[in-house]
Design an enzyme around this catalytic site. Structure first.
Site, short mmCIF file in Angstrom:
data_model
loop_
_atom_site.label_atom_id
_atom_site.label_comp_id
_atom_site.label_asym_id
_atom_site.label_seq_id
_atom_site.Cartn_x
_atom_site.Cartn_y
_atom_site.Cartn_z
N LYS A 160 5.90 -5.58 32.06
CA LYS A 160 5.25 -4.28 32.32
C LYS A 160 4.42 -4.22 31.19
O LYS A 160 4.84 -3.88 30.09
CB LYS A 160 6.22 -3.25 32.33
CG LYS A 160 5.84 -1.70 32.13
CD LYS A 160 4.88 -1.27 33.02
CE LYS A 160 4.64 0.15 32.64
NZ LYS A 160 3.74 0.38 31.38
N GLY A 199 7.02 -1.14 21.10
CA GLY A 199 6.30 0.21 21.07
C GLY A 199 6.77 1.00 20.01
O GLY A 199 7.35 0.70 18.82
N SER A 200 6.50 2.18 20.25
CA SER A 200 6.98 3.35 19.29
C SER A 200 8.42 3.60 19.27
O SER A 200 9.37 3.25 20.04
CB SER A 200 6.42 4.55 19.57
OG SER A 200 7.00 5.19 20.81
N THR A 201 9.11 3.94 17.68
CA THR A 201 10.35 4.18 17.71
C THR A 201 10.77 5.27 18.68
O THR A 201 12.20 5.23 19.08
CB THR A 201 10.62 4.82 16.20
OG1 THR A 201 10.36 3.61 15.37
CG2 THR A 201 12.13 4.89 16.08
N GLY A 232 11.50 3.80 21.84
CA GLY A 232 12.43 2.95 21.78
C GLY A 232 13.91 3.31 21.81
O GLY A 232 14.74 2.92 22.26
N GLU A 276 11.20 -3.85 18.91
CA GLU A 276 10.36 -4.01 17.83
C GLU A 276 9.54 -2.85 17.84
O GLU A 276 8.73 -2.57 18.65
CB GLU A 276 9.35 -5.40 17.98
CG GLU A 276 8.95 -5.62 16.56
CD GLU A 276 7.27 -5.14 16.65
OE1 GLU A 276 7.27 -4.05 15.69
OE2 GLU A 276 6.40 -5.79 17.37
N CYS A 313 1.80 -2.74 14.13
CA CYS A 313 2.97 -2.16 13.74
C CYS A 313 3.35 -2.26 12.25
O CYS A 313 4.07 -1.62 11.42
CB CYS A 313 4.09 -2.61 14.53
SG CYS A 313 4.05 -4.45 14.75
N GLU A 336 3.95 7.16 10.60
CA GLU A 336 3.11 6.16 11.06
C GLU A 336 1.81 6.88 11.85
O GLU A 336 2.08 7.70 12.72
CB GLU A 336 3.92 5.38 11.96
CG GLU A 336 3.25 4.42 12.45
CD GLU A 336 3.96 3.46 13.38
OE1 GLU A 336 3.62 2.21 13.41
OE2 GLU A 336 4.90 3.87 14.30
#
Length: 496
Positions: free
Chosen positions: A191, A244-246, A249, A266, A300, A399
């Site tokens: 995806k 992707g983003s935390t 995640g 990650e 990242c 971030e």
């Protein structure tokens, strides 16, 4: 005007339908929906792509399961390696085509996109060597009965893998996950991000051309809530790998608890970069600038926090101004461009908001901070540098995912590692020094998955990559990632 002319193959690809790939067949989304893909340099639509949803997720997972339980499960390791080598050759053969697609949908300079295509081939080539090297072992056990017993272990593929990848490196992130999944004998549902699906579609066409059996790799294009979320929660998915983003995640991890699927993540970062006073200042400042402005800061591991010793602070700031001013901002299809657009209007709005908040919260804007006046269209922002002596502004803590650097000064080396580690993230860190003792002492103290000394963003498929703390779970690449896609089975045989 762009001076890089699109290849005929690229024009032909853009004019063709962009369907889902399920069970070896290209097909429309179940509900017939499509969404537009935009060129971030012009804010104009490039083409339309199939917009999948939960019904398509079910079909793709079922196809991956059938392939895993069928011929792919019993394919020889040598054959899996051959198919991966074949895919690497095809990526090399179509490298310019892939690079142009990356630049069209992501915006990055064409030179960087070409580097990404070359890297993708090398990563697949690395994992092509793994299928024949995944081994079990015999174990000298001592059962209580004293009976002679043979114990051996097997390393088996975990099963159906959901691979959800981001938009900042749309080809690299695909192969980071497909490489080990296919090498270990898993099947995959890929995806890509909705902002950058085109190069993933073309990659899967090459996977089909390489000869992978139907259902081994399936492609779902669509949005996070309609496609990514049901894929992450699907009861017949055995493992999910997400970059992707935390924030997302956390949602992925929660969704995985339904059937306790294996998860590797990650995630985000706010990486510290340290300049010691003995460093080669010109080299260190260039490394610091490259570490944050590369890929428009949409990395990242972006070196977004720079700690500079107070003795060399003014010199470093002068160098940073010079490097920022030297960037040529424009379309990635101009060969002279060194800084392309941000990926979307939404991303531009987020970065612009941080620039405004940084000033409001007391950080001093050294350079940049606005949209280039000569570019009327597209999602462009100037490379920007803040000085935040208090280290309290949002630009020093959060971030941003844009070309925004925040500089802080330091004088006490004993506090330095503590300040650098004062973040919920721990993806990367770096330092610049000619003092070997200081380099190794600081490297040991920094809480980060990657530490770079007198360099930045050096990665290699043979070396593990991943983060501490809220920057993720597990490692990508190298022998370490093989564990993420395999299960270890212990077999006992009574020899009495």
């Amino acid at each position: 005007m762009s001076d890089v002319q699109l290849l005929p193959a690229v024009r032909e690809f853009l004019a063709s339908p962009k369907r889902l790939f399920i069970g070896g067949q290209w097909q429309d989304a179940a509900k017939g929906r499509h969404f537009a893909v935009e060129n971030p340099a012009t804010a104009q639509t490039i083409c339309q792509v199939a917009d999948g949803d939960e019904a398509d997720v079910d079909a793709a997972v079922a196809a991956a399961r059938a392939a895993f339980e069928g011929p792919w499960r019993w394919e020889t390791p040598a054959r899996r390696g051959y198919l991966l080598f074949r895919l690497a050759e095809l990526i090399d053969a179509h490298a310019e085509e892939l690079a142009q697609l990356i630049t069209l949908e992501n915006g990055k300079p064409i030179a960087n996109a070409r580097g990404e295509a070359a890297s993708a081939a090398n990563i697949i080539r690395y994992f092509a060597g793994w299928p024949t090297k995944i081994e079990g072992s015999t174990v000298p056990v001592s059962p209580a009965s004293g009976a002679p017993m043979l114990n051996y272990t097997l390393r088996e593929p975990v099963g159906v893998c959901a691979l959800i990848v981001p938009w900042n490196f749309p080809l690299t992130m695909c192969v980071w996950k497909l490489g080990p999944a296919l090498a270990t004998g898993c099947t995959a549902v890929l995806k890509p991000a909705e902002q950058t699906p085109l190069v993933a579609v073309r990659l899967v066409q090459l996977i089909e051309q390489a000869g992978f059996p139907a259902g081994v790799v399936n492609l779902l294009t669509g949005f996070g809530m309609r496609t990514g979320a049901p894929l992450a929660a699907h009861a017949d998915v055995d493992k999910i790998a997400f970059t992707g983003s935390t924030q997302v995640g956390r949602l992925i991890a929660q969704a995985a608890t339904g059937n306790m699927k294996k998860v590797s993540l990650e995630l985000g970062g706010k990486s510290p970069n340290i300049i010691l006073p003995d460093a080669d200042i010109a080299r260190a400042a260039k490394g610091a600038a490259d570490g944050i402005f590369y890929n428009q800061g949409q990395v990242c591991t972006a070196a977004s926090r720079l700690y500079v010793h107070e003795k060399v602070l003014d010199q470093v700031l002068d160098e940073l101004r010079r490097h920022a001013a030297a960037h040529v901002i424009g379309s990635g299809l101009n060969s002279s461009t060194t800084l392309g657009p941000l990926v979307s209007e939404r991303q531009l709005g987020m970065v612009s908001g941080y620039l405004q908040r940084g000033v409001e919260e007391g950080a001093e804007l050294i350079c940049g901070g606005k949209r280039p006046e000569h570019l009327e269209h597209g999602h462009f922002i100037e490379p920007s540098v803040f000085l935040d002596r208090a280290e309290r502004a949002c630009v020093a803590r959060e971030e941003i995912f844009g070309p925004v650097l925040t500089v802080m000064s330091w004088s006490d080396v004993d506090e330095l590692a503590q300040r650098a580690n004062d973040s919920p993230y721990g993806l990367a860190a770096g330092l610049w020094t000619n003092d070997l003792r200081a380099a190794h002492r600081l490297a040991a103290q920094l809480k980060a998955g990657s530490v770079w000394i007198n360099c930045w963003n050096v990665v290699d498929p043979a070396s593990p990559f991943g983060g501490y703390k809220q920057s993720g779970w597990g490692r990508e690449m190298s022998k370490h990632v093989i564990d993420a896609y395999t299960e270890t089975k212990s077999v006992f045989v009574d020899l009495a």
